[in-house]
Scaffold this motif. Structure first.
Motif: not given
Length: 163
Positions: A83-89, A91-95
């Motif tokens: 997810m960091a590679e694709t939507i790195g900007d 972090p809320q969604t990733r977290d």
């Protein structure tokens, strides 16, 4: 603004496709079992070495489950990387997503030391003890006949009767 929304949607589609391709493998501590899971934590591959011939069924099951839990516990970190590679900007969604995976697949409990205090000699601690006598066989219960029809149009008697 429209172009940014389109780019963001494209990154999220790429993230979804990348997440669907994630798989993680882990081996048991003794190396007898290796399990691979997909991004949902489902088993996609299981490899067992020939050493299991010398093990009890309980030991084999523990090795497989240990490898499975370890592989599943690795999923949140691997998904976080993708997810960091694709939507790195974002972090809320990733977290949020990684947090839900951590809740679903927590780190496995440490296995008890088989040689430490409380360990049983000669067999695994969680193997059931052999029963001294087998339990008596269960006798089937006789079926009761339905109550006689007493013109109350079925009220007061059983609602359903097996025949």
């Amino acid at each position: 603004m429209v172009a940014q929304a389109k780019q963001k949607a494209q990154r999220y589609r790429a993230m979804q496709q990348a997440v669907e391709q994630v798989s993680v493998s882990a081996a048991s501590k003794d190396g007898t079992a290796t399990v691979t899971v997909d991004s949902a934590g489902n088993v996609t591959d299981l490899r067992i070495t020939d050493r299991v011939r010398e093990m009890s069924g309980t030991q084999v099951a523990k090795a497989v489950l240990s490898a499975l839990r370890t592989a599943q516990a690795k999923l949140p970190d691997r998904l976080g990387e993708v997810m960091a590679e694709t939507i790195g900007d974002d972090p809320q969604t990733r977290d949020t997503i990684v947090g839900s995976y951590r809740a679903k697949f927590p780190e496995p409990e440490p296995e008890p030391d088989e040689t430490g205090p409380g360990a049983r000699i000669g067999r695994l601690a969680d193997e059931p003890e052999a029963a001294s006598t087998p339990p008596p066989p269960q006798r089937p219960q006789p079926r009761r006949p339905p109550p006689p029809d007493d013109d109350d149009e079925g009220f007061g008697g059983p609602v359903m009767i097996r025949e």
